[in-house]
Every structure is written in C-alpha cells, then in structure tokens.
Enzyme design. Structure first.
Site, PDB file in Angstrom:
ATOM      1  N   TYR A  90      60.167  72.728  46.758  1.00 38.83           N
ATOM      2  CA  TYR A  90      58.763  72.512  47.096  1.00 38.83           C
ATOM      3  C   TYR A  90      58.031  73.838  47.337  1.00 38.83           C
ATOM      4  CZ  TYR A  90      58.260  67.406  47.343  1.00 38.83           C
ATOM      5  OH  TYR A  90      58.131  66.091  47.033  1.00 38.83           O
ATOM      6  N   GLU A 121      52.617  77.617  41.555  1.00 40.70           N
ATOM      7  CA  GLU A 121      51.376  76.966  41.126  1.00 40.70           C
ATOM      8  C   GLU A 121      50.162  77.745  41.628  1.00 40.70           C
ATOM      9  OE1 GLU A 121      51.140  72.765  42.072  1.00 40.70           O
ATOM     10  OE2 GLU A 121      53.306  72.563  41.781  1.00 40.70           O
TER      11      GLU A 121
END
Length: 216
Positions: free
Chosen positions: A149, A156
């Site tokens: 995560y 991102e």
C-alpha cells in the site's frame, strides 16, 4: 461436485480468475521484461496493456452497484477511479511525464500487480473452494498490504506530481487542478483504507490463533 464445477465458470469467478491472470502477465513483464529493455522502452511497451487491464476494474463498480458483491460502492468507485486517473490521465494523455520513464513506474507496477494477483485469487478461491482461500493466500492478502500500500501510493503520487507541469502546458490549468485535487484525496483516503485493512488483519490473525489453540 457439479455445483463446484458450475461455480468455477460463473461470471464472477471467471472475472476474478481472468483479472488475476492479467495482472500476473504484467508482473512477469516487470520481472523479466524490464531488466532486458530498461526505461523508457519498458513504459512504452507496457502502458497500453496496463491501461486495458486496469479499465477492466470498472466491472467491480457495476458489481457493487447491482449488489453482486458486498463491497461498498463509494469505496470501490474511489479506488477504481484513482487508478484510472493514473493510467488514462497520465499514462495515456501525458506519456511524456518524466516519472513514467523512471523506477517509480516499475515500483508502481510491482505494487499494483502483486496486490491484484493476491486479491483476485483470494476472491476466486473464496467463490469456488468449499474451505475458502488457501491459508497461504489469506496470509498474503492480510500482510503484504503493509508494504504494498505505501509503495503503491508513493509511486502513484510521484507519477501524478511529475505530470503537473506537463498537464498545464499540454492541456489546461483545469486539468492540472484536477490532478492536484486527486492528490489531496489521498490524505483522507489512504489512512481510511489502511486502517480498515489493519482491522481486517487483526480479525483474521486472531481467528488463526484461536483455531491453533483449539487444535493444540
């Protein structure tokens, strides 16, 4: 036996299996393709495939909307659209973004592909296997996110941030603002999802300990 065979070929089971295979193909591309071609070639030869496979996740929003799965609609939509913003908004519309040619693209694909392989296989076996997903898959599902995560989100954000100057020049200040707002949504979104997974992990690990005590 017949019931189990039918469930394997049900639309939902097939969707999860095909999705797992698609992300497995991307993972293999990272492991074996990237070392051979390097950047920027790796981005150029994989960006379309990644986009197509990620767009398939739109089916998950439909499944949630129709009540086929129990996933919350808003959470599912938010997760899918945040990914689509990256693959369409950056990979397709702003391919000249510097970060797409960097190691951040590679870490992004690794985080995404490993996460999705485990997730989709977990869902697949929960649908078709009487005893649910194998224990090793359950362990991966509720432990790998601790690393994947943060890695995925950091990658991102770096990719989106790298695209901001190009978005303004290539399109408009409005497009840049959309990307900036999308980055801000990570502030409440990541802790919420991460804490949810931590709670689920705690529940699963506690269940395992209780089962172990009963067997001892």
């Amino acid at each position: 036996m017949g019931k189990k065979f039918a469930s394997v070929f049900s639309p939902l089971a097939l969707y999860n299996l095909i999705s797992a295979l698609g992300w497995s193909f991307i993972f293999l591309n990272v492991i074996f393709g990237y070392p051979k071609v390097g950047q920027p070639s790796f981005f150029l030869v994989t960006k379309d495939l990644v986009t197509y496979i990620q767009c398939g996740a739109l089916i998950e929003i439909l499944n949630s909307l129709l009540g086929i799965v129990r996933s919350p609609l808003l959470t599912t939509a938010a997760q899918v659209f945040s990914r689509l913003l990256v693959v369409i908004g950056v990979f397709q519309l702003l391919p000249q973004t510097p970060a797409t040619k960097s190691i951040a693209y590679v870490t992004l694909l690794l985080a995404w592909s490993i996460t999705e392989i485990v997730r989709y296989l977990y869902y697949f076996f929960m649908l078709v296997r009487k005893n649910g997903a194998p224990k090793f898959l359950v362990w991966l599902r509720y432990n790998l996110f601790l690393v994947l995560y943060p890695t995925g989100v950091a990658s991102e954000l770096f990719v989106i941030y790298s695209s901001l100057p190009i978005a303004e020049v290539s399109y408009s200040i409005l497009f840049k603002r959309v990307l900036q707002i999308s980055m801000l949504t990570y502030i409440p979104g990541l802790p919420m999802l991460f804490l949810h997974m931590l709670a689920q992990r705690k529940k699963v690990m506690r269940s395992w300990k209780n089962d172990a005590k009963k067997q001892s």
